[in-house]
Design an enzyme around this catalytic site. Structure first.
Site, PDB file in Angstrom:
ATOM      1  N   GLY A  45     -21.478 -16.072 -39.562  1.00 55.30           N
ATOM      2  CA  GLY A  45     -21.984 -14.762 -39.170  1.00 55.30           C
ATOM      3  C   GLY A  45     -22.440 -13.975 -40.380  1.00 55.30           C
ATOM      4  O   GLY A  45     -22.201 -12.771 -40.486  1.00 55.30           O
ATOM      5  N   SER A  56     -25.491 -13.264 -41.653  1.00 54.21           N
ATOM      6  CA  SER A  56     -26.829 -12.686 -41.780  1.00 54.21           C
ATOM      7  C   SER A  56     -26.847 -11.160 -41.774  1.00 54.21           C
ATOM      8  O   SER A  56     -27.818 -10.543 -42.225  1.00 54.21           O
ATOM      9  CB  SER A  56     -27.736 -13.216 -40.662  1.00 54.21           C
ATOM     10  OG  SER A  56     -27.217 -12.858 -39.395  1.00 54.21           O
ATOM     11  N   ASN A  82     -16.200 -15.188 -39.929  1.00 57.05           N
ATOM     12  CA  ASN A  82     -16.578 -13.842 -39.508  1.00 57.05           C
ATOM     13  C   ASN A  82     -17.367 -13.822 -38.203  1.00 57.05           C
ATOM     14  O   ASN A  82     -17.420 -12.798 -37.535  1.00 57.05           O
ATOM     15  CB  ASN A  82     -17.404 -13.185 -40.627  1.00 57.05           C
ATOM     16  CG  ASN A  82     -18.089 -11.922 -40.175  1.00 57.05           C
ATOM     17  OD1 ASN A  82     -17.438 -10.917 -39.919  1.00 57.05           O
ATOM     18  ND2 ASN A  82     -19.418 -11.963 -40.063  1.00 57.05           N
ATOM     19  N   SER A  86      -9.730  -8.311 -35.171  1.00 54.11           N
ATOM     20  CA  SER A  86     -10.177  -7.032 -34.609  1.00 54.11           C
ATOM     21  C   SER A  86      -8.970  -6.189 -34.221  1.00 54.11           C
ATOM     22  O   SER A  86      -7.922  -6.714 -33.846  1.00 54.11           O
ATOM     23  CB  SER A  86     -11.036  -7.288 -33.369  1.00 54.11           C
ATOM     24  OG  SER A  86     -11.260  -6.085 -32.668  1.00 54.11           O
ATOM     25  N   TYR A  98     -12.662 -10.706 -25.650  1.00 52.92           N
ATOM     26  CA  TYR A  98     -12.778 -10.586 -27.111  1.00 52.92           C
ATOM     27  C   TYR A  98     -11.407 -10.439 -27.761  1.00 52.92           C
ATOM     28  O   TYR A  98     -11.084 -11.142 -28.729  1.00 52.92           O
ATOM     29  CB  TYR A  98     -13.653  -9.385 -27.435  1.00 52.92           C
ATOM     30  CG  TYR A  98     -13.984  -9.211 -28.900  1.00 52.92           C
ATOM     31  CD1 TYR A  98     -14.767 -10.154 -29.572  1.00 52.92           C
ATOM     32  CD2 TYR A  98     -13.549  -8.091 -29.601  1.00 52.92           C
ATOM     33  CE1 TYR A  98     -15.086  -9.982 -30.907  1.00 52.92           C
ATOM     34  CE2 TYR A  98     -13.869  -7.908 -30.929  1.00 52.92           C
ATOM     35  CZ  TYR A  98     -14.644  -8.854 -31.591  1.00 52.92           C
ATOM     36  OH  TYR A  98     -14.962  -8.676 -32.917  1.00 52.92           O
ATOM     37  N   ALA A  99     -10.592  -9.541 -27.223  1.00 52.56           N
ATOM     38  CA  ALA A  99      -9.270  -9.301 -27.803  1.00 52.56           C
ATOM     39  C   ALA A  99      -8.389 -10.543 -27.701  1.00 52.56           C
ATOM     40  O   ALA A  99      -7.639 -10.859 -28.628  1.00 52.56           O
ATOM     41  CB  ALA A  99      -8.596  -8.118 -27.112  1.00 52.56           C
ATOM     42  N   ALA A 100      -8.471 -11.254 -26.578  1.00 51.45           N
ATOM     43  CA  ALA A 100      -7.665 -12.463 -26.420  1.00 51.45           C
ATOM     44  C   ALA A 100      -8.078 -13.527 -27.424  1.00 51.45           C
ATOM     45  O   ALA A 100      -7.236 -14.219 -28.004  1.00 51.45           O
ATOM     46  CB  ALA A 100      -7.799 -13.007 -25.005  1.00 51.45           C
ATOM     47  N   ALA A 101      -9.390 -13.670 -27.664  1.00 48.61           N
ATOM     48  CA  ALA A 101      -9.872 -14.649 -28.647  1.00 48.61           C
ATOM     49  C   ALA A 101      -9.423 -14.268 -30.054  1.00 48.61           C
ATOM     50  O   ALA A 101      -8.979 -15.125 -30.831  1.00 48.61           O
ATOM     51  CB  ALA A 101     -11.394 -14.748 -28.579  1.00 48.61           C
ATOM     52  N   LYS A 102      -9.518 -12.991 -30.377  1.00 49.84           N
ATOM     53  CA  LYS A 102      -9.101 -12.551 -31.707  1.00 49.84           C
ATOM     54  C   LYS A 102      -7.577 -12.660 -31.880  1.00 49.84           C
ATOM     55  O   LYS A 102      -7.080 -12.981 -32.966  1.00 49.84           O
ATOM     56  CB  LYS A 102      -9.565 -11.117 -31.957  1.00 49.84           C
ATOM     57  CG  LYS A 102     -11.073 -10.967 -32.082  1.00 49.84           C
ATOM     58  CD  LYS A 102     -11.622 -11.758 -33.252  1.00 49.84           C
ATOM     59  CE  LYS A 102     -13.091 -11.461 -33.490  1.00 49.84           C
ATOM     60  NZ  LYS A 102     -13.651 -12.237 -34.630  1.00 49.84           N
TER      61      LYS A 102
END
Length: 234
Positions: free
Chosen positions: A8, A10, A73, A125, A137-141
């Site tokens: 990530g 770029s 990232n 996060s 998103y929160a579960a993945a992080k």
């Protein structure tokens, strides 16, 4: 000079990390879908959602030279309450955030072990503390934070450290898509940040790069929250 692979890379936090490393005399190696014209190091355009293409890019990267450190990232977010979550979004969010991070670390691990030195930093996060409408998103992080603690223990005797940086709201494209300047949503967010502002990518990059430092060898398994005091407010 250390060679540091950044996913990530770029824009946003990833690009800020690359610029900071280049200014310090290191070589950032970028991995993202689109290569910016002015990236300060080698860049390998690839969609991390494509497992086979990611494997090919990683093979080329390690063939081109040893990787001393990794900053995982790359992130992907889908939003919604528990009643609204699309299961395909749940799976794709987990795939890009977690599977891709595992794949990247596995690709460079042999070289780090052989060198007896390595740094792995995962960008997590603040949503892992419980932010409504952020389940995928929160579960993945949160999974990545658990990976951080496990990998740190597994690799502690090898000279490789593993840590995570968990930013609060930060001035990135992803943040602005959900929280336009002056919006009611941003106003609510700012009320929960004692400093009263969102972070800048360079400030998150500073925390990340400090964990990549030569003298950070006794720091491992930590989740560093960079959030203007948000995680300790109230």
């Amino acid at each position: 000079m250390r060679r540091v692979l950044i996913t990530g890379a770029s824009k946003g936090i990833g690009r800020a990390v690359a610029d900071r490393l280049a200014d310090a005399g290191h070589q950032p190696i970028g991995l993202a879908r689109t290569a910016p014209p002015d990236f300060p190091g080698p860049f390998y355009p690839v969609d991390l959602a494509d497992r086979a293409a990611t494997a090919a890019a990683l093979e080329q990267i390690v063939t081109d030279g040893a990787v001393d450190a990794v900053v995982n990232n790359a992130g992907f977010a889908r939003f919604g309450t528990i009643g609204e979550i699309d299961l395909d979004d749940l799976y794709s969010t987990y795939d890009l955030n977690v599977r891709a991070a595992v794949q990247v670390v596995q690709a460079v691990l042999q070289g780090m072990r052989a060198a007896g030195w390595g740094r792995i930093v995962i960008v997590s996060s603040l949503t892992t503390l419980g932010t409504p409408e952020r389940t995928p998103y929160a579960a993945a992080k949160a999974a990545l934070e658990t990976c951080t603690r496990i990998w740190a223990k597994e690799l502690a005797s090898t000279g490789i450290t593993v840590n995570a940086v968990a930013p609060g709201p930060t001035e990135t494209e992803m943040y602005r898509e959900r929280s336009p300047v002056g919006s009611e949503r941003e106003g609510r967010l700012l009320q929960n940040i004692p400093m009263g502002r969102v972070g800048a990518p360079r400030e998150i990059a500073h925390a990340i790069c400090s964990l990549l430092d030569e003298d950070a060898g006794y720091i491992t398994g930590q989740i560093v929250r960079v959030d203007g005091g948000g995680s300790v407010s109230g």
